[in-house]
Design a protein around this motif. Structure first.
Motif, mmCIF file in Angstrom:
data_model
loop_
_atom_site.group_PDB
_atom_site.id
_atom_site.type_symbol
_atom_site.label_atom_id
_atom_site.label_comp_id
_atom_site.label_asym_id
_atom_site.label_seq_id
_atom_site.Cartn_x
_atom_site.Cartn_y
_atom_site.Cartn_z
ATOM 1 N N TYR A 289 0.804 -1.230 0.000
ATOM 2 C CA TYR A 289 0.000 0.000 0.000
ATOM 3 C C TYR A 289 0.836 1.278 0.000
ATOM 4 C CZ TYR A 289 -3.971 -3.012 0.243
ATOM 5 O OH TYR A 289 -4.895 -3.981 -0.065
ATOM 6 N N THR A 290 1.810 1.301 -0.934
ATOM 7 C CA THR A 290 2.492 2.573 -1.177
ATOM 8 C C THR A 290 1.556 3.466 -1.997
ATOM 9 O OG1 THR A 290 3.581 1.495 -3.020
ATOM 10 C CG2 THR A 290 4.854 1.722 -0.998
ATOM 11 N N SER A 291 0.498 2.877 -2.509
ATOM 12 C CA SER A 291 -0.579 3.662 -3.127
ATOM 13 C C SER A 291 -1.855 2.870 -2.938
ATOM 14 C CB SER A 291 -0.348 3.855 -4.629
ATOM 15 O OG SER A 291 -0.547 2.630 -5.328
ATOM 16 N N TYR A 292 -2.984 3.569 -3.036
ATOM 17 C CA TYR A 292 -4.261 2.879 -3.181
ATOM 18 C C TYR A 292 -5.053 3.669 -4.197
ATOM 19 C CZ TYR A 292 -8.758 0.764 -2.884
ATOM 20 O OH TYR A 292 -9.917 0.110 -3.247
ATOM 21 N N PRO A 293 -5.594 3.041 -5.205
ATOM 22 C CA PRO A 293 -5.429 1.652 -5.595
ATOM 23 C C PRO A 293 -3.963 1.337 -5.940
ATOM 24 C CG PRO A 293 -7.310 2.638 -6.717
ATOM 25 C CD PRO A 293 -6.595 3.746 -6.041
ATOM 26 N N THR A 294 -3.618 0.066 -5.856
ATOM 27 C CA THR A 294 -2.241 -0.350 -6.124
ATOM 28 C C THR A 294 -1.952 -0.264 -7.633
ATOM 29 O OG1 THR A 294 -3.127 -2.590 -6.034
ATOM 30 C CG2 THR A 294 -1.969 -1.807 -4.094
ATOM 31 N N ALA A 295 -0.663 -0.187 -7.968
ATOM 32 C CA ALA A 295 -0.261 0.099 -9.362
ATOM 33 C C ALA A 295 -0.797 -0.930 -10.371
ATOM 34 C CB ALA A 295 1.256 0.192 -9.440
ATOM 35 N N ASP A 296 -1.065 -2.151 -9.911
ATOM 36 C CA ASP A 296 -1.569 -3.149 -10.870
ATOM 37 C C ASP A 296 -2.991 -2.823 -11.328
ATOM 38 O OD1 ASP A 296 -2.276 -3.635 -8.248
ATOM 39 O OD2 ASP A 296 -2.479 -5.795 -8.521
ATOM 40 N N ARG A 297 -3.607 -1.798 -10.750
ATOM 41 C CA ARG A 297 -4.968 -1.395 -11.184
ATOM 42 C C ARG A 297 -4.920 -0.260 -12.204
ATOM 43 N NH1 ARG A 297 -7.045 -5.918 -9.185
ATOM 44 N NH2 ARG A 297 -6.101 -6.230 -7.163
ATOM 45 N N PHE A 298 -3.722 0.240 -12.522
ATOM 46 C CA PHE A 298 -3.634 1.349 -13.457
ATOM 47 C C PHE A 298 -4.095 0.886 -14.847
ATOM 48 C CE2 PHE A 298 0.169 3.534 -11.089
ATOM 49 C CZ PHE A 298 -0.634 3.658 -9.964
ATOM 50 N N VAL A 299 -4.627 1.849 -15.625
ATOM 51 C CA VAL A 299 -5.142 1.504 -16.957
ATOM 52 C C VAL A 299 -4.490 2.384 -18.022
ATOM 53 C CG1 VAL A 299 -7.373 0.642 -16.146
ATOM 54 C CG2 VAL A 299 -7.097 3.091 -16.599
ATOM 55 N N GLU A 300 -4.399 1.845 -19.240
ATOM 56 C CA GLU A 300 -3.755 2.606 -20.319
ATOM 57 C C GLU A 300 -4.649 3.716 -20.857
ATOM 58 O OE1 GLU A 300 -1.636 0.345 -23.189
ATOM 59 O OE2 GLU A 300 -0.453 -0.671 -21.633
ATOM 60 N N ALA A 301 -5.937 3.662 -20.503
ATOM 61 C CA ALA A 301 -6.839 4.745 -20.929
ATOM 62 C C ALA A 301 -6.398 6.075 -20.308
ATOM 63 C CB ALA A 301 -8.271 4.424 -20.520
ATOM 64 N N PHE A 302 -5.683 5.991 -19.192
ATOM 65 C CA PHE A 302 -5.121 7.214 -18.604
ATOM 66 C C PHE A 302 -3.785 7.459 -19.290
ATOM 67 C CE2 PHE A 302 -2.809 9.988 -15.941
ATOM 68 C CZ PHE A 302 -3.745 10.772 -15.285
ATOM 69 N N ASP A 303 -3.714 8.557 -20.044
ATOM 70 C CA ASP A 303 -2.523 8.762 -20.875
ATOM 71 C C ASP A 303 -1.826 10.093 -20.579
ATOM 72 O OD1 ASP A 303 -4.280 10.561 -21.884
ATOM 73 O OD2 ASP A 303 -4.520 9.596 -23.844
ATOM 74 N N ALA A 304 -0.883 10.441 -21.465
ATOM 75 C CA ALA A 304 -0.091 11.667 -21.267
ATOM 76 C C ALA A 304 -0.977 12.907 -21.228
ATOM 77 C CB ALA A 304 0.948 11.776 -22.373
ATOM 78 N N ALA A 305 -2.011 12.921 -22.086
ATOM 79 C CA ALA A 305 -2.889 14.103 -22.137
ATOM 80 C C ALA A 305 -3.604 14.275 -20.797
ATOM 81 C CB ALA A 305 -3.895 13.959 -23.276
ATOM 82 N N ALA A 306 -4.044 13.151 -20.220
ATOM 83 C CA ALA A 306 -4.746 13.228 -18.927
ATOM 84 C C ALA A 306 -3.789 13.726 -17.845
ATOM 85 C CB ALA A 306 -5.292 11.843 -18.567
ATOM 86 N N TYR A 307 -2.564 13.243 -17.880
ATOM 87 C CA TYR A 307 -1.579 13.665 -16.871
ATOM 88 C C TYR A 307 -1.291 15.161 -17.016
ATOM 89 C CZ TYR A 307 2.826 13.826 -14.222
ATOM 90 O OH TYR A 307 3.804 14.145 -13.318
ATOM 91 N N ARG A 308 -1.112 15.597 -18.280
ATOM 92 C CA ARG A 308 -0.817 17.013 -18.517
ATOM 93 C C ARG A 308 -1.956 17.888 -17.988
ATOM 94 N NH1 ARG A 308 0.491 16.587 -23.618
ATOM 95 N NH2 ARG A 308 -1.552 17.263 -24.312
ATOM 96 N N HIS A 309 -3.184 17.429 -18.214
ATOM 97 C CA HIS A 309 -4.346 18.180 -17.725
ATOM 98 C C HIS A 309 -4.251 18.370 -16.207
ATOM 99 C CE1 HIS A 309 -8.542 19.257 -16.984
ATOM 100 N NE2 HIS A 309 -8.511 18.367 -16.015
#
Ligand code: SF4
Length: 473
Positions: free
Chosen positions: A34-54
């Motif tokens: 639990y260095t994060s919640y949700p844990t990194a294995d739940r990350f999805v590729e639909a979240f991309d560079a554009a979303a991060y930049r936003h």
């Protein structure tokens, strides 16, 4: 009647964990840290560079004023440790780091170009891999580049992970000059048999020289990493390791459990399974370690970490300010962390973003002048409330139900009816206490706080349910 002097009272810390072998056997299996919640294995590729930049651009919208931190991932290592589960690149070719640093600079520029407003860094952590794989010139150049892209707060925390096999006392002096004031030294075990079995030979003198140099050069906190459960470890041998390490007087000791998962981590296939300690011995190793560290005056912070009562982590815990992020526990408060480098993870407000995991992909995205994000997650309101509960458990061993209810606009007991039901089973085993206003992890449950956190992990719950369905069908 004996009364502790005020200085001792103020260093009291949380009650000591109680070791209950039966409960550890029952609840001490694999689980997220639990260095994060949700844990990194739940990350999805639909979240991309554009979303991060936003999210970078809108970091301060709504008056939120989380401070800013940097994590820099330096993936290269000269040799392979067989137990390793990190994202690293083994190479003898030091030319590789020169190329990598050019791309890091490109990423830092793209990041600051997107970052709205304040870019003051209050905490920085360099991890890897082996950050000290870099030459002195490269370490200096990287620091200079980051200082030109970001503003650094005067009293900020600057931490670096070092491998004593790649550092001399002179290099430690250089790190201090560059502004580093926290250092984490990888050791794992000083026993030569164990070191041979995991392919990491490192003398006691080498480690001692680095710890001493760090203290001489004013590092505010020195951490030593140990691992129990490694091949060839015995309780007697590990007791010797603990005594030697404690004599070096580090401010913190991280004591990780070795998880042998050779299908997941290829280097572990080189470990002979017959050399691994049996579960009973592994439990003895843990018991030995906890008793030893306590007798040396270390406080159990939580999830694998011990600290001197005067260390920042212990102080932050007593003040209720301890947080947890991808680098483990932090005394720097809740901060947005910008991750730079291959596979690095950023955490900004309600999102996580992870960079591409291979150098090829990482470089490829930067060649197109795009932030190298490969996947991530925008947390739902449910994720956020569960993250708050899991943070509270992991950092303070208690959950203030009322505070969580009002911050997240929920009725705690109704929202978590299923979880509370499950916790009642743990309450019968004296792992937790359930009161009207609080959930408290008892001293008996402290070593197993991860299992208590897992009760609140919606994704694990869904996974367990689907495993059950597939078994039933
Ligand atoms: S444990 Fe550290 S030094 Fe060893 S291979 Fe992994 S990242 Fe490199």
């Amino acid at each position: 009647m004996f009364q502790a002097p005020p200085s001792e009272l103020s260093l009291g810390g949380p009650p000591r964990p109680v070791i209950d072998a039966d409960l550890i056997r029952k609840y001490g299996g694999h689980g997220p840290r639990y260095t994060s919640y949700p844990t990194a294995d739940r990350f999805v590729e639909a979240f991309d560079a554009a979303a991060y930049r936003h999210w970078l651009q809108n970091r301060k919208v709504g008056g939120l004023s989380r401070s800013l931190g940097l994590y820099v991932h330096l993936p290269f290592c000269g040799t392979l440790c067989y137990y390793c589960g990190c994202n690293k690149i083994i190479t003898k070719d030091h030319g590789k780091s020169a190329t990598y640093l050019k791309y890091l600079e490109r990423e830092a520029r793209l990041t600051t170009a997107s970052l709205g407003g304040d870019r003051t860094i209050r905490q920085m952590h360099w991890g890897g891999g082996t950050p000290t794989f870099l030459s002195d010139e490269e370490l200096t150049g990287l620091t200079r580049m980051l200082r030109s892209e970001f503003d650094f707060a005067e009293q900020g925390e600057c931490a670096i992970e070092v491998d004593p096999r790649t550092v001399t006392p002179d290099r430690v002096a250089l790190l201090a000059q560059l502004g580093f004031n926290r250092i984490s030294v990888g050791v794992q075990d000083v026993d030569l048999q164990v070191q041979r079995a995991v392919h990491r030979i490192q003398s006691i003198d080498q480690t001692e020289a680095i710890v001493r140099a760090a203290k001489e050069h004013g590092f505010l906190s020195v951490n030593i990493d140990l691992i129990y459960g490694l091949p060839k470890q015995t309780p007697e041998g590990f007791a010797r390791t603990l005594a030697i390490v404690a004599a070096m007087n580090p401010d913190r000791i991280a004591l990780y459990s070795y998880a042998h998962l050779p299908t997941l981590f290829k280097p572990q296939r080189r470990i002979a399974e017959a050399d691994l300690p049996a579960p009973q011995t592994k439990l003895q190793l843990l018991t030995t370690a906890i008793e030893h560290l306590e007798s040396e005056g270390y406080v159990y912070i939580g999830m694998d970490h011990f600290a001197r009562p005067g260390d920042d982590l212990a102080v932050a815990q007593r003040r209720g300010l301890l947080t947890r992020n991808f680098q483990g526990y932090s005394s720097g408060g809740n901060a947005d962390i910008l991750g730079l480098g291959v596979s690095a993870i950023s955490s900004v407000g309600p999102i996580y973003a992870q960079n591409a995991k291979t150098l090829e992909e990482y470089y490829g995205r930067l060649d197109h002048e795009t932030l190298p994000v490969q996947r991530g997650l925008e947390l739902t309101s449910d994720d956020l409330v569960r993250r708050a509960v899991i943070q509270a458990l992991a950092c303070h061993f208690e959950v203030p139900k009322e505070a969580i209810s009002s911050a997240h606009l929920i009725d705690f007991d109704r929202y978590f009816a299923v979880e509370l039901d499950e916790l009642r089973g743990m309450e019968k085993e004296s792992l937790v206490e359930l009161e009207e206003e609080w959930i408290t992890v008892t001293p008996r449950g402290r070593l197993l706080v991860r299992a208590v956190c897992m009760v609140f992990d919606r994704y694990l719950r869904a996974q367990r349910r689907s495993a059950l369905y597939s078994r039933l069908i």
